[in-house]
Scaffold this active site. Structure first.
Site, PDB file in Angstrom:
ATOM      1  N   MET A  42       0.979  -1.221   0.134  1.00 36.18           N
ATOM      2  CA  MET A  42       0.004  -0.110   0.033  1.00 36.18           C
ATOM      3  C   MET A  42       0.664   1.289  -0.007  1.00 36.18           C
ATOM      4  O   MET A  42       1.636   1.306   1.018  1.00 36.18           O
ATOM      5  CB  MET A  42      -0.762   0.064   1.260  1.00 36.18           C
ATOM      6  N   GLU A  43       0.472   2.272  -0.874  1.00 36.27           N
ATOM      7  CA  GLU A  43       1.351   3.400  -1.195  1.00 36.27           C
ATOM      8  C   GLU A  43       1.129   4.378  -0.251  1.00 36.27           C
ATOM      9  O   GLU A  43       1.260   5.653  -0.697  1.00 36.27           O
ATOM     10  CB  GLU A  43       1.084   3.737  -2.784  1.00 36.27           C
ATOM     11  N   ASN A  44       0.955   4.399   1.075  1.00 35.04           N
ATOM     12  CA  ASN A  44       0.688   5.536   1.911  1.00 35.04           C
ATOM     13  C   ASN A  44       1.945   6.467   1.559  1.00 35.04           C
ATOM     14  O   ASN A  44       3.033   6.150   1.682  1.00 35.04           O
ATOM     15  CB  ASN A  44       0.861   4.852   3.188  1.00 35.04           C
ATOM     16  N   GLU A  51       5.150   1.001  -5.979  1.00 32.48           N
ATOM     17  CA  GLU A  51       4.503   1.773  -4.598  1.00 32.48           C
ATOM     18  C   GLU A  51       4.970   3.076  -4.822  1.00 32.48           C
ATOM     19  O   GLU A  51       4.701   4.167  -4.617  1.00 32.48           O
ATOM     20  CB  GLU A  51       4.711   1.034  -3.429  1.00 32.48           C
ATOM     21  N   HIS A  65       3.556   5.546  -7.320  1.00 40.14           N
ATOM     22  CA  HIS A  65       2.587   5.859  -6.786  1.00 40.14           C
ATOM     23  C   HIS A  65       2.516   7.365  -6.018  1.00 40.14           C
ATOM     24  O   HIS A  65       1.732   8.248  -5.638  1.00 40.14           O
ATOM     25  CB  HIS A  65       1.638   4.969  -5.821  1.00 40.14           C
TER      26      HIS A  65
END
Length: 851
Positions: free
Chosen positions: A263-265, A298, A301
């Site tokens: 997940m690219e937080n 990621e 992103h």
């Protein structure tokens, strides 16, 4: 009277926007609860008596609205569970302009893998698509970007990570209080927190950007490869976008239980451990490439998604398709020897298979609510979207395409955008009609079958939509950017054609005389299938060695697709496959073995199955004998991968007794600690093959090793090997493990699917699965991606009776989060059941004709 928030498809009004959140959350890691307080700076464009926030399973305490000296309390707080909102109603209109909303709240950790949840010893967040509302009362839609200033209070003794750097770390009573640097403007789904006993690599810098990779202490030695990958690709991404990285630092964290791959937080990227952590000395090259690709995806992103964000989830593909394509492009720049575009072609195959179904969906489709957004995380969004971007880049040229991307980034910096914004930027930079090309490919589901007839230097092309189901026809056409690659007396040449109509005739340029052969998807960059008339197909078969590996892969894949859709006899596929006995390219072998594996598994039984296995062994066994099991010192990766493919074909698919006998002592030596016993690229196949024929002693050994194994790829290898044992008693034991803590939530879908792939255990497992279906669904923690994969795994069932049972099961127990997956899996399985009824006699007849 009904309120708009009573509709599941409710969207927040745009007359009120957050500008900044200042929030403090206190985590009780033992009790798995939290408490929060926040000040949200708001901008109201018109007076209103209501403020609507998203909140899921949160208990709101005191709420205060402040603007200047005007302080108000809501007269009611109405929870709307359907839209996951809370409506704050005031007794008089709140004035337009700037204001602050103060909120106190409490809540519990989530039970599944969303919101704030416990992953073993680690507390982590996963907010995409719409689960920030499980931790914060917030405006939880991507268009509502704001700055976030977060503070976290936790017990001592833990690493605490957020989107920004920690700027203050102080004692606060019995707790530790960490304040993070305020973020850039971000959508709520990109906010993240991770707390736990994590160890980081030493900080290193990529062009001034601090980078660290984090893992549990027992896995800290596995973090260097992912760290190095980030250091290598960050500068390349900055160069491509022409924009510096915007989020201050990069932390990468391996989470012990995680729904997606990663997940690219912003500034704090979270990963399933197997997608980040590895030991290069023992990791198969496929695992190394996958980690490099995911890390790059990621990081891409951080620009495409985080810096410029979609307005709503119908443009999710803008994020995911771009990051998918970009990851392969950047890793290919870094490691050209890995030939990443051939891996991309293998990924694209899953999208072509899905998009040939009647139940497919467009890349850009209507998404009415955040729940439906979860269904968009599939091969159409990622792989087809990436393939279409690659096709458009091929049409525009690399330079103009990149200039268009840079223009898009500059125009929509820190903001939100829709697909038309991207097309306009690309069209402006390239001076080409991008809109026509893109709109059709993005907005229309499916893809064309291009039929090709070659007469002299004239090529007749015709197109219609391709369906994998026989006899289904529809008239759609596409603007198809084609690369015709051919050989004539002057050598090998390329000619580009934008094929818009149902039929056209193209005259090949550059000379006179006949062509020796023609490939109608040169370089295999197009998202379409090709059907050649017999003379053109025969010419390709006679010149296989002249075709690029990607073109040989496409020829095999297209021929299989034509057989499946009853547009070619199965003998065409088998005759073509028979020409690949001397194939040395490992990527082409992977494709060949995949197609042969389908025939062995689905289209042969009994004596025919045994005859087919021996034919495969005869076709490819010589190559394995020549290479042997042991890699020579300094042997190139490509030779190692070819050996791995041949072991998979002869030992795995053909079940050669000799290869199994050779594998057993090597696997035993490996398990006893001899790291030189087996090349890393052979481990998955060899362990799986030996487990398939293994006894209870081996089962017990793998079962004991699996939870203690620090390396996630090795742990997964042992876990999946447990599903492979074909001894009936051991197959039953493996089935029982699914409902225990032995199988983590993240692995439930793959383990259940592995059990359905077990040929001796499948029927008993399916009978049990029907009785325990609700239990299995509960084991996923309602994670949408895992639910979809559980349903997709049912596609391994085989008989018409099982197909009807599956229909009945899913009708009686519908899974709203997997409606598309349900329709697609049922449609595909119906075709898989019908195909052997149609072609198994042809396969048997072909085998009898073999010497």
């Amino acid at each position: 009277m009904a309120h708009p928030t009573d509709d599941k498809n409710f969207r927040l009004p745009t007359t009120l926007r957050p500008r900044r959140y200042q929030a403090t959350v206190t985590l009780d890691l033992e009790g798995r609860t939290f408490a929060g307080e926040q000040h949200v700076e708001l901008e109201l464009s018109q007076p209103t008596t209501e403020i609507i926030l998203h909140a899921n399973a949160l208990e709101l305490g005191e709420v205060t609205f402040r603007t200047g000296n005007d302080v108000r309390k809501p007269v009611s707080k109405r929870v709307a569970p359907v839209s996951e909102t809370v409506v704050l109603t005031f007794d008089a209109p709140l004035p337009a302009g700037s204001a602050t909303l103060d909120v106190l709240w409490t809540g519990h950790f989530s039970d599944g893998l969303r919101g704030l949840y416990a992953a073993g010893k680690v507390a982590a967040t996963q907010f995409e698509a719409a689960d920030a509302r499980r931790l914060f009362p917030c405006f939880d839609e991507p268009a509502f970007k704001a700055r976030w200033a977060l503070t976290v209070r936790v017990p001592e003794g833990h690493t605490v990570l957020g989107n920004g750097r920690g700027v203050k770390d102080e004692k606060d009573g019995a707790l530790r209080k960490v304040t993070f640097e305020e973020t850039e403007l971000l959508s709520s789904y990109l906010i993240a927190l991770v707390v736990g006993p994590l160890v980081g690599t030493p900080e290193e810098k990529a062009e001034g950007i601090p980078v660290r990779t984090w893992a549990l202490p027992e896995k800290a030695h596995l973090a260097k490869f992912g760290q190095d990958a980030a250091l290598q690709v960050l500068p390349r991404l900055q160069d491509y976008f022409g924009l510096p990285y915007a989020f201050g630092k990069v932390d990468q964290v391996g989470i012990p239980d995680f729904e997606a791959g990663a997940m690219e937080n912003a500034g704090l990227i979270t990963y399933r451990e197997v997608a980040l952590l590895l030991d290069p000395a023992t990791a198969p090259l496929s695992v190394q490439k996958r980690v490099a690709e995911v890390v790059t995806h990621e990081l891409a992103h951080q620009w495409f998604g985080n810096w410029v964000t979609m307005v709503w989830w119908d443009d999710l593909w803008l994020n995911e398709a771009f990051a998918t394509w970009m990851a392969f492009k950047i890793v290919d720049q870094w490691r050209p020897d890995w030939r990443m575009w051939l891996d991309f072609d293998a990924h694209r195959a899953s999208a072509l298979a899905l998009d040939a179904l009647k139940s497919t969906h467009p890349i850009h489709g209507e998404v009415r609510n955040a729940g439906e957004a979860g269904e968009s995380f599939d091969a159409i969004t990622y792989e087809k979207g990436g393939a279409v971007l690659r096709m458009i880049e091929g049409f525009l040229g690399e330079g103009p395409f990149r200039e268009g991307i840079r223009l898009y980034m500059r125009k929509h910096a820190r903001a939100n955008a829709v697909k038309e914004d991207l097309w306009n930027a690309l069209g402006e930079a390239a001076k080409q009609p991008v809109n026509e090309l893109a709109t059709k490919w993005i907005g229309q589901s499916g893809f064309p079958l291009v039929s090709v007839k070659v007469e002299g230097r004239k090529v007749t092309l015709s197109q219609r939509r391709f369906y994998s189901e026989p006899e289904v026809r529809s008239p759609e056409t596409w603007p198809v950017p084609m690369v015709l690659r051919f050989e004539d007396a002057g050598g090998v040449k390329e000619q580009r054609v934008l094929f818009r109509d149902a039929q056209t005739t193209v005259t090949l340029e550059g000379g006179s005389g006949d062509v020796k052969w023609l490939c109608a998807n040169g370089g295999s960059t197009g998202f379409y299938r090709v059907a050649y008339e017999k003379p053109a197909l025969d010419a390709l078969k006679a010149n296989l060695g002249t075709l690029a590996p990607s073109e040989r892969i496409s020829l095999l894949a297209d021929t299989f697709a034509l057989v499946r859709s009853a547009q070619a006899p199965v003998a065409d596929l088998l005759d073509l496959a028979a020409r690949f006995g001397d194939e040395e390219d490992e990527a082409v072998l992977d494709e060949l073995i995949g197609r042969l594996g389908y025939i062995e598994n689905r289209l042969t039984e009994g004596e025919d199955q045994e005859r087919f296995r021996r034919w495969v062994e005869g076709l490819l066994g010589g190559g394995l004998k020549k290479l042997g099991w042991q890699a020579a010192p300094g042997e190139p990766d490509r030779v190692r991968l070819r050996r791995a493919a041949l072991v998979r074909a002869v030992g795995g698919l053909a079940r050669s007794p000799q290869v199994l006998a050779e594998a057993r002592p090597l696997v035993q030596r490996m398990l006893q600690g001899d790291k030189t016993a087996l090349d890393a690229n052979l481990l998955d196949t060899a362990v799986g093959m030996v487990a398939r024929a293994g006894d209870s002693a081996l089962f017990d050994d793998l079962l004991q090793r699996m939870p203690r194994e620090p390396d996630p790829a090795t742990q997964r290898r042992y876990l999946m090997a447990l599903t492979a044992f074909e001894d009936a008693t051991l197959a039953e034991r493996a089935q029982g493990l699914l409902f225990t803590e032995t199988v983590k939530t993240q692995d439930v879908a793959s383990f259940a699917t592995g059990l359905l792939g077990n040929r001796t255990g499948r029927d008993a497992w399916w009978a049990q699965l029907q009785k325990r279906w609700k239990e299995l669904v509960a084991r996923t923690g309602a994670a949408p991606m895992l639910l979809r994969r559980v349903v997709e795994g049912l596609g391994l069932l085989r008989t018409r009776e099982q197909l009807e049972q599956m229909k009945a099961l899913l009708q009686a127990n519908p899974i709203p989060e997997a409606q598309q997956a349900t329709a697609q899996t049922l449609e595909r399985l119906a075709q898989d059941v019908a195909l052997p009824e149609r072609v198994a006699p042809e396969v048997a007849a072909w085998l009898k004709r073999r010497p």
